[in-house]
Design an enzyme around this catalytic site. Sequence first.
Site, short mmCIF file in Angstrom:
data_model
loop_
_atom_site.label_atom_id
_atom_site.label_comp_id
_atom_site.label_asym_id
_atom_site.label_seq_id
_atom_site.Cartn_x
_atom_site.Cartn_y
_atom_site.Cartn_z
N ALA A 1 3.34 -1.62 5.27
CA ALA A 1 2.72 0.39 5.55
C ALA A 1 3.72 0.92 5.56
O ALA A 1 5.12 1.09 5.94
CB ALA A 1 1.96 -0.35 7.07
N THR B 1 0.77 -1.05 -0.10
CA THR B 1 -0.37 0.25 -0.06
C THR B 1 1.03 1.12 0.00
O THR B 1 2.43 1.01 0.74
CB THR B 1 -1.08 -0.16 1.44
OG1 THR B 1 -0.11 -0.44 2.60
CG2 THR B 1 -1.35 -1.18 1.34
N ILE C 1 7.16 -2.20 7.08
CA ILE C 1 7.21 -0.96 7.19
C ILE C 1 7.98 -0.93 6.06
O ILE C 1 9.53 -1.22 5.68
CB ILE C 1 8.19 -0.57 8.43
CG1 ILE C 1 7.51 -0.66 9.36
CG2 ILE C 1 8.39 1.41 8.17
CD1 ILE C 1 6.17 -0.12 9.84
N LYS C 2 6.99 0.82 5.06
CA LYS C 2 7.87 0.81 3.93
C LYS C 2 8.42 1.78 3.96
O LYS C 2 7.67 3.21 4.62
CB LYS C 2 6.42 1.01 2.68
CG LYS C 2 6.85 1.18 1.74
CD LYS C 2 5.24 1.37 0.68
CE LYS C 2 6.00 0.71 -0.36
NZ LYS C 2 4.69 0.98 -1.91
N VAL C 3 10.26 2.38 3.67
CA VAL C 3 10.69 3.34 3.53
C VAL C 3 11.04 3.77 2.14
O VAL C 3 11.02 3.55 1.20
CB VAL C 3 11.89 3.83 4.66
CG1 VAL C 3 11.30 3.52 6.48
CG2 VAL C 3 12.52 2.98 4.10
#
Length: 220
Positions: free
Chosen positions: A56, A27, A83-85
């Site tokens: 996310a 997402t 976790i998406k960075v």
Amino acid sequence: MELFLDTAEVEEVREIASWGILDGVTTNPSLIKKSGRDFKKVIKEIAEICDGPISAEVTAMDAKGMIEEGIELKDALPKNVIIKVPCTPQGLIATKELSSMGIGVNVTLIFNASQALMAAKAGAMYVSPFVGRLDDIGHEGIDLISQIMQIWSGYPEIKTKVLAASIRHPTHVLQCLQLGTHTATMPTNIFRQLMKHPLTDSGIERFLSDWADVEDAGNA
């Protein structure tokens, strides 16, 4: 190859998951905005449908903020959320810290092989090179996937998975398969197109027609 769905629409996740082939979901803030729903509620519902990695994305742009937000999301959401960075120097700092804590990180917005390599060295679980957006500016996006996979093949110690993103059509998926890409994330319409072929449709129509003739003959 892992097949991920790129969406924030829960019903789309439910549909593709019902096929028995869904390995994860990605997402981003734009998809969440499009859904018109609360971010955490959406991620939680998706994670309950698909038990694979659910990306996310953080919205902070500084390392401290990314780390704090990443920890908060991991504490508040199901265990399969990662976790998406963004692929920036601050993102690398956050990736190193979060991964050292055992938190999976997907480093996104990668547009060259050196970015992918640095993200992998920082401890990323996934690196996400964007194929379609490179195509949009006149480059061959699939060439980037090829470069990264070639580099990875020379360094078996790299455990980071290459997640092809910004997939625009089924040919992108097939090209990624041929290159040995670990993962591809795509919208629902691409999943549907991958399952569609006119000869399949015509074959079903013929089988049903022939069976109808058999039944008619049996009832004569």
